[in-house]
Design a protein around this motif. Structure first.
Motif, PDB file in Angstrom:
ATOM      1  N   VAL A  49      36.100 130.849  78.816  1.00 11.32           N
ATOM      2  CA  VAL A  49      37.001 131.898  79.299  1.00 11.32           C
ATOM      3  C   VAL A  49      36.234 133.199  79.508  1.00 11.32           C
ATOM      4  N   ALA A  52      34.032 133.038  82.723  1.00  9.32           N
ATOM      5  CA  ALA A  52      34.844 133.137  83.937  1.00  9.32           C
ATOM      6  C   ALA A  52      35.355 134.564  84.127  1.00  9.32           C
ATOM      7  N   ASP A  53      35.825 135.185  83.050  1.00 14.27           N
ATOM      8  CA  ASP A  53      36.302 136.574  83.122  1.00 14.27           C
ATOM      9  C   ASP A  53      35.182 137.514  83.559  1.00 14.27           C
ATOM     10  N   THR A  69      41.924 131.691  90.918  1.00 10.04           N
ATOM     11  CA  THR A  69      41.366 131.094  89.711  1.00 10.04           C
ATOM     12  C   THR A  69      42.381 130.111  89.159  1.00 10.04           C
ATOM     13  N   GLN A  72      42.646 129.158  83.268  1.00 11.68           N
ATOM     14  CA  GLN A  72      42.400 130.138  82.212  1.00 11.68           C
ATOM     15  C   GLN A  72      43.184 129.831  80.948  1.00 11.68           C
ATOM     16  N   GLU A  73      44.332 129.203  81.082  1.00 14.33           N
ATOM     17  CA  GLU A  73      45.180 128.936  79.919  1.00 14.33           C
ATOM     18  C   GLU A  73      44.536 127.947  78.956  1.00 14.33           C
ATOM     19  N   GLY A  75      41.182 126.702  79.063  1.00 13.10           N
ATOM     20  CA  GLY A  75      39.796 126.995  78.731  1.00 13.10           C
ATOM     21  C   GLY A  75      38.876 125.797  78.760  1.00 13.10           C
ATOM     22  N   ILE A  78      37.614 126.112  83.998  1.00 13.14           N
ATOM     23  CA  ILE A  78      38.110 127.234  84.788  1.00 13.14           C
ATOM     24  C   ILE A  78      37.389 127.226  86.126  1.00 13.14           C
TER      25      ILE A  78
END
Length: 115
Positions: A49, A52-53, A69, A72-73, A75, A78
């Motif tokens: 996560v 990716a962020d 994207t 994300q939820e 992980g 992603i």
């Protein structure tokens, strides 16, 4: 930003975040979705996560807007769609299970791999 510059920038971001097993696949002419796929592994869901962020934040700061994207939820996997480049940030189990490298290697040329 040119595609090559985008790839270099994203690779640098991910390498700085200690991404593992970076693989860049050239899928130009073989995929209607993108020209390149960058696949990396993380060491934990939090790491996945975070990577990716970080890609999304730093790329936005460069004036590039991600097209979308997903994942994300959970992980586990992603996907960050940057147009000509799609980034897959994955947990090792998900990466092994879906085996995108094998799937695309039959129709793609390896561009670069690094540790």
């Amino acid at each position: 930003m040119q595609t090559e510059q985008l790839i270099d920038k994203v690779q640098t971001i991910l390498e700085d975040m200690k991404a593992r097993d970076l693989v860049l696949l050239d899928v130009k002419g073989k995929s209607s979705v993108t020209d390149y796929m960058l696949i990396v592994s993380g060491t934990s869901r939090r790491h996945v996560v975070s990577m990716a962020d970080e890609v999304m934040q730093k790329i936005k700061a460069e004036g590039v807007r991600p097209l979308g994207t997903e994942g994300q939820e959970s992980g586990d996997w992603i996907l960050v769609d940057l147009g000509d480049l799609v980034v897959h940030v994955m947990m090792p189990d998900a990466r092994s299970f879906y085996d995108l490298e094998r799937l695309w290697r039959h129709s793609a040329d390896d561009v670069e791999t690094s540790a």
